[in-house]
Design an enzyme around this catalytic site. Structure first.
Site, PDB file in Angstrom:
ATOM      1  N   THR A 115      40.146  29.219 145.244  1.00 52.22           N
ATOM      2  CA  THR A 115      40.924  28.853 145.931  1.00 52.22           C
ATOM      3  C   THR A 115      42.381  29.899 146.177  1.00 52.22           C
ATOM      4  O   THR A 115      43.359  29.085 147.270  1.00 52.22           O
ATOM      5  CB  THR A 115      41.393  27.979 144.972  1.00 52.22           C
ATOM      6  OG1 THR A 115      40.251  27.101 144.754  1.00 52.22           O
ATOM      7  CG2 THR A 115      43.049  27.023 145.042  1.00 52.22           C
ATOM      8  N   ASP A 125      34.086  29.143 149.392  1.00 55.54           N
ATOM      9  CA  ASP A 125      34.289  28.160 148.256  1.00 55.54           C
ATOM     10  C   ASP A 125      33.563  28.538 147.093  1.00 55.54           C
ATOM     11  O   ASP A 125      31.948  28.475 147.177  1.00 55.54           O
ATOM     12  CB  ASP A 125      34.082  26.569 148.831  1.00 55.54           C
ATOM     13  CG  ASP A 125      34.735  25.413 147.868  1.00 55.54           C
ATOM     14  OD1 ASP A 125      33.686  26.004 146.492  1.00 55.54           O
ATOM     15  OD2 ASP A 125      35.657  25.141 147.692  1.00 55.54           O
ATOM     16  N   SER A 126      33.486  28.649 145.971  1.00 55.01           N
ATOM     17  CA  SER A 126      32.545  29.051 144.508  1.00 55.01           C
ATOM     18  C   SER A 126      31.455  27.862 144.255  1.00 55.01           C
ATOM     19  O   SER A 126      30.492  28.331 143.855  1.00 55.01           O
ATOM     20  CB  SER A 126      33.059  29.096 143.712  1.00 55.01           C
ATOM     21  OG  SER A 126      34.086  28.256 142.889  1.00 55.01           O
ATOM     22  N   THR A 166      37.207  29.285 141.487  1.00 54.26           N
ATOM     23  CA  THR A 166      37.066  28.511 139.958  1.00 54.26           C
ATOM     24  C   THR A 166      36.213  28.082 139.416  1.00 54.26           C
ATOM     25  O   THR A 166      35.464  27.931 138.259  1.00 54.26           O
ATOM     26  CB  THR A 166      38.733  27.537 139.382  1.00 54.26           C
ATOM     27  OG1 THR A 166      38.245  26.677 139.784  1.00 54.26           O
ATOM     28  CG2 THR A 166      39.667  28.456 139.618  1.00 54.26           C
ATOM     29  N   ASP A 167      35.821  26.908 140.604  1.00 56.61           N
ATOM     30  CA  ASP A 167      34.327  25.868 140.001  1.00 56.61           C
ATOM     31  C   ASP A 167      33.159  26.182 139.090  1.00 56.61           C
ATOM     32  O   ASP A 167      32.762  25.609 138.371  1.00 56.61           O
ATOM     33  CB  ASP A 167      34.103  25.447 140.827  1.00 56.61           C
ATOM     34  CG  ASP A 167      34.937  23.953 141.678  1.00 56.61           C
ATOM     35  OD1 ASP A 167      36.079  24.279 140.847  1.00 56.61           O
ATOM     36  OD2 ASP A 167      34.718  23.088 143.033  1.00 56.61           O
ATOM     37  N   LYS A 169      35.229  26.327 132.277  1.00 51.55           N
ATOM     38  CA  LYS A 169      35.989  24.862 132.309  1.00 51.55           C
ATOM     39  C   LYS A 169      35.655  23.891 132.710  1.00 51.55           C
ATOM     40  O   LYS A 169      35.152  23.403 133.084  1.00 51.55           O
ATOM     41  CB  LYS A 169      35.850  25.240 135.176  1.00 51.55           C
ATOM     42  CG  LYS A 169      36.835  24.431 134.989  1.00 51.55           C
ATOM     43  CD  LYS A 169      37.265  24.499 136.790  1.00 51.55           C
ATOM     44  CE  LYS A 169      38.191  23.645 137.924  1.00 51.55           C
ATOM     45  NZ  LYS A 169      38.218  23.606 138.699  1.00 51.55           N
ATOM     46  N   TYR A 225      18.520  15.855 111.516  1.00 50.26           N
ATOM     47  CA  TYR A 225      18.364  14.570 111.454  1.00 50.26           C
ATOM     48  C   TYR A 225      17.114  14.955 111.666  1.00 50.26           C
ATOM     49  O   TYR A 225      16.651  15.194 113.123  1.00 50.26           O
ATOM     50  CB  TYR A 225      19.141  13.672 112.502  1.00 50.26           C
ATOM     51  CG  TYR A 225      20.502  13.402 112.161  1.00 50.26           C
ATOM     52  CD1 TYR A 225      20.722  12.210 111.206  1.00 50.26           C
ATOM     53  CD2 TYR A 225      21.793  14.394 113.235  1.00 50.26           C
ATOM     54  CE1 TYR A 225      22.589  12.518 111.365  1.00 50.26           C
ATOM     55  CE2 TYR A 225      23.090  14.469 111.962  1.00 50.26           C
ATOM     56  CZ  TYR A 225      23.708  13.072 111.648  1.00 50.26           C
ATOM     57  OH  TYR A 225      24.856  13.002 110.871  1.00 50.26           O
TER      58      TYR A 225
END
Length: 342
Positions: free
Chosen positions: A13, A54-55, A86-87, A157, A278
């Protein structure tokens, strides 16, 4: 003399422009430099344009290209900054942490929630933090965002639009920009324990699933038949897997016996799994799963990919998984207490 910093651009971005299809990476390093020259003038800065992606389109092969580039360049520079979308930024920071053990300089990944062209963007502030961290001399892989510095294997993220997009999962921030400047918590930064090596082999056939009520376990066999060697299960609470039907555990045990590595972690990002608490967790441990304790999802996925790229023997895989390689895991000691060994 000014410190030498290399800035590697990969898109994201921060470098986006608007076209008829929406936001796409399109700004060159020269374009970006015009917005951050007040910061870069403090250092001797070089740019290297690696790719424009674009990541969401970043693949393990791109991690390998980044790691190889860093390894080839690190002896020439005092620090390296990577501009990244950022993704998948947290996946990249974790992957690089395993692929470049003992890196002796700071490698800092950053990006932004808005293009640097936007006058309200967070881009310039994030660049400022990352570049100063790259000049700090602290070795390791880091993610810098919103005036915080996070250890590479602890970043995740957690917000889609907020400038406070990333959190440090179960680990303190290792740095923060405040009125003191770049305030580093040096005791939380693992130091090199040997010579830096390049270890880029990865197993891409690793799958992540999140349990929901009603899960029947049939996907385990389907994944094995598709050639998946690793499976990460985000289970309930402390790591519970449904056991009212024996089929889920039987299917799980079957693929483990056939050689699949299965790791169970909590769906809760914070605090630690404890499968021995558990019955629903103990049965999974008895079936042969590993547990992720307090690791982030991104760290678990990339660590498993990296280990399976190196090893086939289960004993060695287990030994490596339960070793704190890059600050990614808090392991219990023999008394059941937690410690952050490095």
């Amino acid at each position: 003399m000014k410190k030498k910093i290399l800035i590697i651009t990969t898109g994201g971005t921060l470098a986006c422009v608007q076209d008829e299809k929406g936001l796409v990476p399109g700004l060159s390093s020269k374009d970006i430099l015009s917005y951050i020259s007040d910061i870069t003038d403090l250092y001797d800065v070089d740019f290297l344009e690696l790719f424009q992606l674009d990541s969401a389109n970043i693949q393990p092969s791109n991690w390998q290209a980044m790691a190889k580039t860093i390894y080839e360049q690190y002896m020439t520079y005092d620090g390296i900054v990577i501009f990244h979308g950022t993704d998948t930024m947290a996946y990249t920071s974790s992957a690089l942490s395993f692929m470049l053990p003992n890196i002796p300089i700071p490698v800092v990944i950053t990006g932004s929630q808005l293009s640097i062209l936007n006058p309200l963007a967070d881009a310039v502030e994030n660049c400022r933090c990352a570049i100063h961290m790259a000049g700090s001399g602290m070795p390791g892989i880091f993610l810098a965002f919103n005036r915080k510095v996070i250890l590479g294997t602890r970043a995740s993220k957690v917000r889609t639009t907020s400038f406070h997009a990333f959190e440090s999962i179960n680990y303190p921030y290792v740095g923060e920009v405040n009125s003191w400047g770049l305030d580093l918590r040096r005791s939380y930064i693992p130091g090199p324990r040997g010579k830096c090596t390049l270890e880029t082999k990865l197993e891409e056939k690793v799958f992540l699933i999140k349990l929901v009520p009603g899960f029947d376990g049939k996907i385990f066999q389907l994944l094995y038949e598709q050639g998946y060697r690793g499976l990460i299960i985000e289970a309930f609470g402390m790591g519970g897997i449904p056991t009212l039907s024996s089929e889920v555990i039987d299917d799980l045990k079957d693929v483990i016996q056939k050689g699949m590595i299965v790791v169970v972690k909590s769906q809760c990002p914070y605090e630690s799994s404890n499968l021995s608490l558990y019955e629903t967790g103990k049965i999974a441990l008895d079936a042969g799963v590993f547990q992720a304790y307090d690791m982030s999802t991104e760290a678990v996925v990339t660590k498993v990919m990296w280990i399976l790229g190196k090893h086939w023997e289960r004993k060695k895989i287990e030994e490596m998984f339960y070793r704190n390689l890059a600050g990614e895991i808090t392991l219990p000691d023999v008394a059941g207490n937690s410690y952050k060994g490095v």
